[in-house]
Motif scaffolding. Structure first.
Motif, PDB file in Angstrom:
ATOM      1  N   ASP A   1      50.311  38.050  26.677  1.00 19.93           N
ATOM      2  CA  ASP A   1      51.192  38.814  26.077  1.00 19.93           C
ATOM      3  C   ASP A   1      52.019  38.055  24.917  1.00 19.93           C
ATOM      4  O   ASP A   1      52.779  38.833  24.095  1.00 19.93           O
ATOM      5  CB  ASP A   1      52.367  39.569  26.949  1.00 19.93           C
TER       6      ASP A   1
ATOM      7  N   LYS B   1      56.422  48.093  24.041  1.00 23.11           N
ATOM      8  CA  LYS B   1      54.978  48.081  23.943  1.00 23.11           C
ATOM      9  C   LYS B   1      54.211  47.779  25.121  1.00 23.11           C
ATOM     10  O   LYS B   1      53.450  46.905  25.503  1.00 23.11           O
ATOM     11  CB  LYS B   1      54.512  47.031  22.850  1.00 23.11           C
ATOM     12  N   LEU B   2      54.607  48.648  26.178  1.00 28.21           N
ATOM     13  CA  LEU B   2      54.100  48.383  27.642  1.00 28.21           C
ATOM     14  C   LEU B   2      52.727  48.461  27.743  1.00 28.21           C
ATOM     15  O   LEU B   2      52.342  47.483  28.565  1.00 28.21           O
ATOM     16  CB  LEU B   2      54.881  49.169  28.773  1.00 28.21           C
ATOM     17  N   SER B   3      52.096  49.203  27.135  1.00 23.20           N
ATOM     18  CA  SER B   3      50.566  49.416  27.065  1.00 23.20           C
ATOM     19  C   SER B   3      49.631  48.321  26.858  1.00 23.20           C
ATOM     20  O   SER B   3      49.021  47.844  27.526  1.00 23.20           O
ATOM     21  CB  SER B   3      50.148  50.617  26.686  1.00 23.20           C
TER      22      SER B   3
ATOM     23  N   SER C   1      50.196  45.298  29.090  1.00 18.62           N
ATOM     24  CA  SER C   1      49.526  45.277  30.001  1.00 18.62           C
ATOM     25  C   SER C   1      48.115  44.966  30.021  1.00 18.62           C
ATOM     26  O   SER C   1      47.510  44.296  30.806  1.00 18.62           O
ATOM     27  CB  SER C   1      49.565  46.602  30.729  1.00 18.62           C
ATOM     28  N   MET C   2      47.808  45.335  28.562  1.00 22.01           N
ATOM     29  CA  MET C   2      46.242  45.005  28.243  1.00 22.01           C
ATOM     30  C   MET C   2      46.189  43.630  28.199  1.00 22.01           C
ATOM     31  O   MET C   2      44.942  42.904  28.486  1.00 22.01           O
ATOM     32  CB  MET C   2      45.917  45.740  27.212  1.00 22.01           C
TER      33      MET C   2
ATOM     34  N   ARG D   1      48.058  41.222  29.466  1.00 15.80           N
ATOM     35  CA  ARG D   1      48.449  40.499  30.781  1.00 15.80           C
ATOM     36  C   ARG D   1      47.231  40.473  31.578  1.00 15.80           C
ATOM     37  O   ARG D   1      47.096  39.765  32.552  1.00 15.80           O
ATOM     38  CB  ARG D   1      49.675  41.071  31.429  1.00 15.80           C
ATOM     39  N   TYR D   2      46.433  41.396  31.331  1.00 16.14           N
ATOM     40  CA  TYR D   2      45.103  41.454  32.023  1.00 16.14           C
ATOM     41  C   TYR D   2      44.716  40.145  32.198  1.00 16.14           C
ATOM     42  O   TYR D   2      43.605  39.789  33.164  1.00 16.14           O
ATOM     43  CB  TYR D   2      44.255  42.580  31.440  1.00 16.14           C
TER      44      TYR D   2
ATOM     45  N   GLU E   1      46.099  37.590  34.676  1.00 11.26           N
ATOM     46  CA  GLU E   1      46.353  38.103  35.870  1.00 11.26           C
ATOM     47  C   GLU E   1      45.024  38.724  36.534  1.00 11.26           C
ATOM     48  O   GLU E   1      44.727  38.310  37.825  1.00 11.26           O
ATOM     49  CB  GLU E   1      46.994  39.514  35.877  1.00 11.26           C
TER      50      GLU E   1
ATOM     51  N   ARG F   1      36.745  41.307  30.831  1.00 13.90           N
ATOM     52  CA  ARG F   1      36.950  42.554  31.388  1.00 13.90           C
ATOM     53  C   ARG F   1      35.617  42.548  32.424  1.00 13.90           C
ATOM     54  O   ARG F   1      34.563  42.038  31.804  1.00 13.90           O
ATOM     55  CB  ARG F   1      36.899  43.575  30.274  1.00 13.90           C
TER      56      ARG F   1
END
Lengths: 303, 303, 303, 303
Positions: free
Chosen positions: A25, A39-41, A44-45, A47-48, A51, A239
């Protein structure tokens, strides 16, 4: 077709390094500052990466017995300690990648040096070692970066695109080994679609992205002595669908019997060794290339 | 399907020319002026052209016995003398491509003419010959360029896209042979990803890029009398993976037995010859196409 | 899967129309106004349409015995009389496409109507017939366009994207048949790379572009009663490599035995006829869809 | 390769949900406000969703016996009642998607909450049920959205990209199940070309778009316990050529015997159930991730 093929260990034809830039992030922060929280989405992308992807990637490396290089902003080292510990525990290399993915070439000399030093200190504190290598965020190396790297005892940089074999930057303050990269082996163009990061391409299937990466590999394999460096990102190539394909790629590369998988640090050390032994004479670039503005006043901005 | 097929030498079906625009780091200078020094990664990517790609390309041409055309800004002629000497030594053609890749159509008439003359002089001084051909940087030909070319004794231009066969520009100050190009055979769209040059596309694998280039070739082969011109760049198509593919392409083209590989200068000379002999009547375009602004005041900018 | 399949003549499954928007150099004029003369390369690319592509296209149509629809700005009708005469002589339809490719929805109502009337007059004067159909430049139809079309006696429009079958626009001033199009059968996305027109995509090989166009065709063939409209441009799809592929496409389509190739005028007439005979009830859209600004003040611009 | 595989019902390997965001013409309104009426072609393209695609999609679902989730701006619920009634009548889920596709993260907290409540009320009034799930328009979730969702009794959100399995957002005001998505299964990048919506990509053939979507599916199938969510749009994927391909995809997925097709509501309920029963422990993210601006003053905007 290579002017100065490197004699790789054990007669390997290609030195291969998957380098993972774990920006996480930091990207949404440097892009949006105080607005990053909204910009939460995108967050999250990103921080993938630490995590979800890092555990998956480390597991693969363990199964294949590989140690590889990771670059990360010092802010990420501080904010994703679990991922960092796991990477260090498995013996991988952690390199310098700015403080929070800022562009070095948008900073003053003093600022650039100051933040480089702070970031080195953070990496050393969390990993037990000063970084030996540098990748400038978004390849935004400044004219001062190579000198600072030499001054701070770095061994190599991996931000330039000037060759398919390692070469030397003579900075005036000392020399740095350059382990060059290419947009052709970067995972952003084929995969990243991120309006919040001002970067949008059609997302490609793993097979199509891999065509480009592997074309580089096969070309080098056909022409021994070169260096293949994947510039990938945990949140992108880590991914599930893509990393499964990467595993197949690693298996394929290893099965050729033609490759030497190593960290960039090991690759730089090998080149230094064969240079010292007289087996190899790298190209040497003296910086800066040009002393001043090259564009006549009348032609400024006439692009 | 071609209105005016050219009778090529020895019954060849297609005249083929790989033209290489050796822009090198001139691009980062014209884009960034005084800030170019801080674009070290883009600079390294661009210097790959004269440093790494040119020797590779010349070697290929020697093996295939080809002489071809190169265009380069005069600044590059001065700053990359080693590459220029090697090109000249092998008998290739060097054409005019601006002083430092400035856009001719962003200059005044006086400026454009002045820099054209300076650039001609630099090319002549370093190569022993005035340039016979022109390619305007980024195809940014101005309304004055064709006249200046005629006035300065140029034989041909290769910056326009008006046909698949050569045609004549009647400029008012003399005539110029146009050897037209197309974005379909330019290597930037499939390969160039360069944020610092404001040009970003998904990088394609050599096989996919070649699909587009070869579709043009096969179409011309099926329809004899046309001209295939690759508008490529050493730092782009000269990359190892891509140039290996180019070698296969050259081999394939030669093996068809249907092609005449030549410099643009030779192609222009041939067309002039068959015109003179009466075997061929080229299309003639009288410039300018329109005398004044064509858009009624009320519709200005209503795009 | 089609709600209102049209009963096409002779049991055809798909009505097919290749429509060619011959914009020619009108595009460079509307984009650059007084600066258009200095965009010589873009101009040459665009003039390829009337100069090179139109004779090639007409020849193909003659060989296949097809008559098809062309749309062109009135300025083009005046400036490319030779191409226009050839098109008219072969019995093809010429439709309205603005005066010089201006966007109708950037004009006032009075301006839009005025230029529509002037353009109709120019078309009538040069072709002997008032246009029966309209395609708004860049699909930039305004809220007033349908009413003006009805008022001026147009039979159909082909600028909207609301269905895969023809439908009716009830404008308040009369009705207009809509023959809808789609970006999926437009040739700009796969082929056009034109920095001077602010439109740059990676140029695709004809086979790849055709995949998209043909996916639309095969879908309609599997689901009888729909309309396939290619929205193509002479300077784009008329290029040698692409037009050879179009010829194969036409041959393939005809060989299916499933298609009715016609002008849009003929298609509109057929739908009107089956509506009148009671065989077909088209969807009717009442314009305008919404009476006023739909966005609450607080949400304006919160995109 | 999945850290926390979910035990899906009946041993299914993948939970699959095609979610359809029926934005319809709300997009042209939020983009252009009072100027939307003059974007008639974009409007027609968008209205294709409720008018043409929804009946087609519902028909497919009936034939396959599927119930699925739809998200739509409340404005669309009010303006496309026929489509909404048909969706509700068939038992599908309708989730919250803003009032008129405004970006939640461009609103104040009070505004965001206010419009969320109004939209909930509209959905409840038209469908008989409060929405249980949320997808933020363009994934533009704000830092306040998760808390508001918890406060208003939502069960799940589907706007984030942080995993390939469901996870929990602990918001401070309660918890929300996150059912994550990805740009790799969104239909905009491969298909949408809409200058009026500032979104232009080369339109891909259905087979090519499906390669990307299916690579995600096959990866999950090879690694049981994950979630595949298509983020599609009636006006995009509901187009005839694409929806025929979707039908084949559904058939293929069902034939694997490995999937559980469900609404997001059902999927969220299942995960809650296995968590409650102790069979599953989801990852829990505590929001906010960071308390304040993370970028040092000196580095602000140095991107």
């Amino acid at each position: 077709m290579l002017q100065r093929p490197v004699p790789w260990p054990n007669g390997a034809k290609v030195a291969c390094a998957i380098t993972l830039d774990m920006d996480a992030d930091s990207l949404v922060h440097i892009h949006h500052g105080a607005g990053a929280g909204d910009k939460l989405s995108a967050t999250s992308m990103l921080r993938y990466g630490p995590e979800v992807a890092i555990p998956r990637i480390l597991d693969t490396y363990r199964r294949f017995g590989l140690t590889q290089s990771f670059f990360m902003p010092a802010w990420c080292v501080e904010n994703h300690p679990k991922a960092v510990e796991a990477i260090v525990k498995d013996g991988h290399e952690i390199g310098h990648h700015g403080y929070i993915h800022e562009a070095p070439n948008s900073l003053s000399a003093a600022q650039e040096h100051d933040w480089m030093c702070r970031s080195i200190e953070i990496i050393e504190r969390h990993t037990g070692q000063r970084p030996r290598g540098n990748r400038s965020p978004l390849y935004h190396m400044s004219s001062k970066t190579p000198g600072f790297l030499a001054q701070e005892g770095f061994v190599y940089d991996s931000s330039l695109m000037g060759d398919e074999v390692p070469y030397v930057l003579e900075t005036g303050k000392g020399r740095i080994m350059e382990l060059p990269v290419s947009w052709a082996t970067d995972d952003w163009p084929p995969y990243v679609h991120a309006p919040d990061l001002d970067y949008m391409f059609a997302v490609q299937a793993p097979e199509r992205a891999m065509e480009v990466f592997m074309a580089e590999f096969e070309a080098l394999r056909a022409c021994p002595g070169g260096l293949w460096v994947g510039v990938w990102h945990p949140f992108v190539s880590g991914r599930l669908s893509r990393w499964q394909r990467v595993e197949k790629m690693i298996e394929y590369m290893l099965n050729t019997g033609d490759v030497w998988f190593a960290t960039l640090e090991e690759i730089a050390a090998h080149v230094a060794m064969v240079e010292k032994s007289g087996e190899y004479a790298p190209r040497v670039d003296h910086l800066p290339y040009h002393a001043e503005n090259q564009v006549p006043a009348e032609l400024q901005g006439k692009v």
